[in-house]
Design an enzyme around this catalytic site. Structure first.
Site, short mmCIF file in Angstrom:
data_model
loop_
_atom_site.label_atom_id
_atom_site.label_comp_id
_atom_site.label_asym_id
_atom_site.label_seq_id
_atom_site.Cartn_x
_atom_site.Cartn_y
_atom_site.Cartn_z
N GLY A 1 -5.26 8.17 5.01
CA GLY A 1 -4.39 9.23 5.51
C GLY A 1 -3.21 9.57 4.69
O GLY A 1 -2.64 10.71 4.59
N SER B 1 7.02 10.34 11.32
CA SER B 1 5.55 10.06 10.35
C SER B 1 6.23 10.06 8.97
O SER B 1 6.77 10.89 8.57
CB SER B 1 4.81 10.76 10.71
OG SER B 1 3.77 10.77 9.60
N ASP C 1 1.91 -0.23 12.34
CA ASP C 1 0.82 -0.78 11.56
C ASP C 1 0.53 -2.35 11.98
O ASP C 1 -0.66 -2.83 11.89
CB ASP C 1 0.93 -0.76 10.07
CG ASP C 1 0.55 0.61 9.74
OD1 ASP C 1 0.14 1.32 10.46
OD2 ASP C 1 1.23 0.91 8.42
N ARG D 1 -6.59 2.71 18.00
CA ARG D 1 -6.44 1.34 18.09
C ARG D 1 -5.86 0.69 19.31
O ARG D 1 -5.90 -0.62 19.53
CB ARG D 1 -5.44 0.99 16.91
CG ARG D 1 -5.66 1.13 15.58
CD ARG D 1 -4.75 0.69 14.51
NE ARG D 1 -5.42 0.61 13.19
CZ ARG D 1 -5.01 0.92 12.02
NH1 ARG D 1 -3.39 1.12 12.17
NH2 ARG D 1 -5.59 0.80 10.79
N ARG E 1 -7.35 -2.88 9.85
CA ARG E 1 -6.43 -3.77 10.37
C ARG E 1 -6.91 -4.41 11.84
O ARG E 1 -6.61 -5.35 12.24
CB ARG E 1 -5.03 -2.88 10.84
CG ARG E 1 -4.39 -2.35 9.62
CD ARG E 1 -2.80 -2.00 9.97
NE ARG E 1 -2.52 -1.03 8.80
CZ ARG E 1 -2.13 -1.53 7.82
NH1 ARG E 1 -2.08 -2.97 7.35
NH2 ARG E 1 -1.76 -0.68 6.83
N GLN F 1 4.43 9.73 6.48
CA GLN F 1 3.34 10.22 5.68
C GLN F 1 3.85 11.91 5.80
O GLN F 1 3.62 12.60 4.74
CB GLN F 1 2.06 10.18 6.17
CG GLN F 1 1.62 8.79 6.08
CD GLN F 1 0.13 8.51 6.76
OE1 GLN F 1 -0.25 9.43 7.33
NE2 GLN F 1 -0.66 7.58 6.37
N LYS G 1 0.74 -1.11 -0.20
CA LYS G 1 -0.16 -0.08 -0.02
C LYS G 1 0.87 1.20 0.16
O LYS G 1 0.55 2.28 -0.74
CB LYS G 1 -0.96 -0.01 1.06
CG LYS G 1 -1.83 1.22 1.60
CD LYS G 1 -2.77 0.81 2.28
CE LYS G 1 -2.81 0.80 3.88
NZ LYS G 1 -2.62 2.54 4.37
N SER G 2 1.93 1.21 0.78
CA SER G 2 2.54 2.55 0.84
C SER G 2 3.56 2.92 -0.29
O SER G 2 3.59 3.89 -0.74
CB SER G 2 3.69 2.35 1.95
OG SER G 2 3.24 2.20 3.58
N ARG H 1 -8.84 12.83 11.80
CA ARG H 1 -7.47 12.57 11.97
C ARG H 1 -6.81 14.03 11.95
O ARG H 1 -7.10 14.79 10.92
CB ARG H 1 -7.13 11.69 11.10
CG ARG H 1 -7.68 10.35 11.39
CD ARG H 1 -7.32 9.07 10.53
NE ARG H 1 -5.70 8.79 10.76
CZ ARG H 1 -5.28 8.09 9.93
NH1 ARG H 1 -5.72 7.25 8.95
NH2 ARG H 1 -3.82 7.67 10.22
#
Ligand code: S3P
Length: 426
Positions: free
Chosen positions: A93, A165, A313, A344, A386, A167, A21-22, A121
């Site tokens: 995100g 992060s 994750d 989570r 997840r 991202q 995915k990343s 978020r």
């Protein structure tokens, strides 16, 4: 959608999983601002990566193909067009945070929004550096999506990330592509480096010295053929399933094994997991290989500090695994988990307790004592992919049939999850 999960006799077979995915997000976004054609093989089937493709298309980029094999016709650094409508990041995100770095440099206004979970978020983490670079960004209540981004000619900055992060790092580096001069990002701990690897593949000039990344602005990015390895974070569910269920022996082919992601395998091996990687190969700068795993008795362990960031994750499914180890698993320094697709810490602890498994919630983590049994239960994904997959794995080890509610959430990263699980658990 509800899914009934029966206890598994053993997890056996050889499986292939969807693309990472990343890496898929990054390839699609960079391809859009590169010159010429980028062919991508094994692009992620997850809804998140399709949100990225939807946004890229809305910005005037031609994307051919709808499945895992795509051709993206990039239009260069100055080729994006103003979108006719608001950009939809869905649950993703990565889409909203990383794409904002590109939108911040455009000579047009864009608005990007997401679903209910994404709308909760925090976005200040990208708004601050992008504002320093010269963009104007407005957010709901000053911090939440939707974001209204008024692009501007950006200037290069040196930015020390306050939280680890990848991202945010990517967002700043993407913005830095459009700025004159050198953009520097300094990380508190090394996060996944797919952006750095991908940018180099496309021809950017980038230097990495420990946690300091220096990127030269206005590179000539050139489209190229790329192959996405399978997603180690998706493989994690099956690795844990095989470790948990006696008699299991599983092989997962062609999994991405980038060293900034593979702390999972070291952590599992450190607890006594029987894991083998017969050989490694490198494709487009990313390592990959087959992972062989068999049921193992595990000691348990602690996840804290830099390891928490590296496993962020995988923590939901590792918390599940903790209950079946000798000494349990403790997670610390994981306050970031509270601001993922769900809180989570709460959703993991809540579902564990429904299964009769003791779990203590900490402000920044969890303590799951070992040598516990899983009881069949009705479990919720809370709309979090997840959590759906982590508790499907827990249910394989329960003493009766469990139910996962809102099981469709798995599609965010792994639409084939239920089918693949059915294929290896009898
Ligand atoms: C990601 C980075 C991580 C991770 C997410 C994907 C990425 O988020 O949790 O699933 O692809 O860069 P943070 O950057 O918020 O740590």
């Amino acid at each position: 959608m509800q899914k009934k999960i029966s206890p598994a006799a053993a997890i056996t077979g050889s499986i292939a999983l969807p693309g990472d995915k990343s890496i898929s997000h990054r390839y699609a976004m960079i391809a859009a601002i590169a010159e010429g054609e980028t062919r991508i093989s094994n692009y992620s089937t997850g809804a998140d990566c399709h949100s990225t493709l939807g946004c890229v298309r809305a910005l005037g980029i031609e994307v051919e193909g709808a499945g895992t094999e795509l051709v993206i016709r990039g239009r260069g650094l100055d080729g994006l067009r103003a979108p006719a409508a608001d950009l939809d990041a869905g649950n993703s995100g990565s889409t909203i945070r990383m794409l904002s770095g590109i939108l911040a440099a455009q000579p047009f206004l864009s608005r990007i929004f997401g679903d209910e979970s994404l709308s909760r978020r925090p976005m200040q983490r990208i708004m601050k550096p992008l504002a320093e670079m010269g963009a104007k960004i407005a957010a709901r209540d000053g911090k939440f999506p939707p974001l209204t981004i008024e692009g501007a000619p950006l200037h290069a900055i040196e930015y020390a990330l306050p939280v680890p992060s990848a991202q945010v790092k990517t967002c700043v580096l993407f913005a830095g592509l459009f700025a004159d001069g050198e953009t520097v990002v300094v990380e508190p701990v090394r996060s996944r480096d797919h952006t750095e690897i991908a940018l180099r593949e496309f021809g950017a000039d980038l230097a990495v010295e420990r946690q300091r990344i220096t990127l030269a602005g206005r590179p000539k990015l050139i489209g190229r053929p790329l192959i996405v390895p399978s997603d180690l974070s998706s493989a994690a569910f099956f690795l844990v399933a095989a470790l948990l269920v006696p008699g299991s022996r599983l092989s997962i082919r062609n999994v991405g094994l980038n060293p900034t992601r593979s702390a999972l395998l070291d952590f599992l091996a450190g607890m006594g997991a029987k894991i083998r990687i017969p050989e490694l190969e490198s494709i487009n700068g990313e390592l990959s290989g087959e992972i062989q795993v068999e049921h193992s008795h595990l000691r348990g362990g602690t996840i804290s500090g830099a390891l928490t960031a590296a496993l962020i994750d995988e923590i939901p499914v590792l918390a599940v695994l903790g209950a079946a180890t000798e000494e349990g698993i403790t997670v610390r320094d994981a306050a970031e988990l509270r601001i993922k697709e769900t809180d989570r810490i709460q959703t993991v602890a809540g579902n564990l307790r429904r299964m009769g498994v003791q779990a203590e919630e900490l402000p920044d983590g969890l303590v799951v004592p070992g040598r516990q049994k899983f009881h069949a239960a009705e479990l919720d994904s809370y709309g979090d992919h997840r959590i759906a997959m982590a508790f499907a794995v827990a249910a394989l080890r329960a003493e009766g049939d469990s139910v996962i509610r809102e099981a469709e959430a798995a599609s965010v990263s792994f639409p084939e999850f239920w089918e693949t699980l059915g294929g290896i658990s009898g």
